[in-house]
Design an enzyme around this catalytic site. Sequence first.
Site, PDB file in Angstrom:
ATOM      1  N   SER A  78       0.872  -1.178  -0.060  1.00 22.30           N
ATOM      2  CA  SER A  78       0.040  -0.042   0.130  1.00 22.30           C
ATOM      3  C   SER A  78       1.019   1.261  -0.006  1.00 22.30           C
ATOM      4  O   SER A  78       1.995   1.126   0.152  1.00 22.30           O
ATOM      5  CB  SER A  78      -1.047   0.100   1.218  1.00 22.30           C
ATOM      6  N   SER A 109       1.179   3.389   2.249  1.00 22.87           N
ATOM      7  CA  SER A 109       1.823   4.023   3.362  1.00 22.87           C
ATOM      8  C   SER A 109       2.631   2.723   3.986  1.00 22.87           C
ATOM      9  O   SER A 109       3.629   3.124   4.860  1.00 22.87           O
ATOM     10  CB  SER A 109       0.607   3.955   4.376  1.00 22.87           C
ATOM     11  N   CYS A 110       2.552   1.308   3.513  1.00 28.64           N
ATOM     12  CA  CYS A 110       3.169   0.580   4.341  1.00 28.64           C
ATOM     13  C   CYS A 110       4.417   0.080   3.957  1.00 28.64           C
ATOM     14  O   CYS A 110       5.466  -0.675   4.323  1.00 28.64           O
ATOM     15  CB  CYS A 110       2.391  -0.908   4.591  1.00 28.64           C
ATOM     16  N   GLY A 111       4.705   0.397   2.229  1.00 28.04           N
ATOM     17  CA  GLY A 111       6.050  -0.186   1.725  1.00 28.04           C
ATOM     18  C   GLY A 111       5.677  -1.578   1.386  1.00 28.04           C
ATOM     19  O   GLY A 111       4.512  -2.119   1.484  1.00 28.04           O
ATOM     20  N   CYS A 149       5.243  -5.119   2.224  1.00 29.24           N
ATOM     21  CA  CYS A 149       4.865  -5.813   3.612  1.00 29.24           C
ATOM     22  C   CYS A 149       5.646  -7.129   3.692  1.00 29.24           C
ATOM     23  O   CYS A 149       5.583  -7.761   2.512  1.00 29.24           O
ATOM     24  CB  CYS A 149       3.268  -6.091   3.751  1.00 29.24           C
TER      25      CYS A 149
END
Length: 270
Positions: free
Chosen positions: A113, A115-117, A119
């Site tokens: 996503s 925001s998370c990079g 995962c």
Amino acid sequence: MVKITGVTAMIIQSVSGTESVDKEDFLAVEEPLEIWVEHGQPQARISRTLSITMRTPGADEDLVRGFLLTEGIVRHAMEITDVQLLAENKILARLDPTAEFDMSRLDRHFYTSSSCGVCGKTSIEAVKTTAVGKFHPLTFRALNSEVLYALPDRLRAAQSSFDLTGGLHASALFSLDGTLLALREDVGRHNALDKLIGHSATASGLPLTNTILLLSGRASFELIQKAAMAGIPVVCAVGAPSSLAVTTAKEFGIVLIGFLRGRRFNVYNG
């Protein structure tokens, strides 16, 4: 709303004190991209979903190529024979029959996503198996501080979409003398870097030796991981690095510079 490349225009209310006026504003577009991969021998080709990522539309082919390279799905850019848009927000990468493709990587079913990079990449050990190796220890001595001071302004001057939205991350590749080689923007930091690496791998090939990567924000682990995979020896960030980013930079011998603003910076590895 009226869409242009990577940007959406809309009418908003702008409030200042007791006054309110309608005005046009611009937002960075964020949409999902479903990445498919096709691999195998000509008589037994297999296609399935590899990843879904939230990104800013534009340079999607570069994004896919960069993602496949920095995640170790392929080892060389030439193993990607074709990237084709199948439908809106759905894209297919075709791999050469000779490409060494590990099906177990697909079983992890990547989900990324903005925001998370990337995962699931929680260990430097996962990078060691596919990265290009340590870099030359003399790289830092070849850098000129005056060149470094000028990089943020050169990055900012080239950020056309950021000027409209104020909401996009950027990754830029420079030569050691400060010449801007390429720049990509996206709502996701990791997507911007994948787009940059995908473009650069096609244009000049990997590893990207004798280059400087400049990040418009902070330097996180997954960004240093991707730099290591691409063979980029110097990473500079306008913001701060994370502790794992510093550890990763030390592990791979990457020169890591943070808080590059005005006429100052911090050296975290070099």
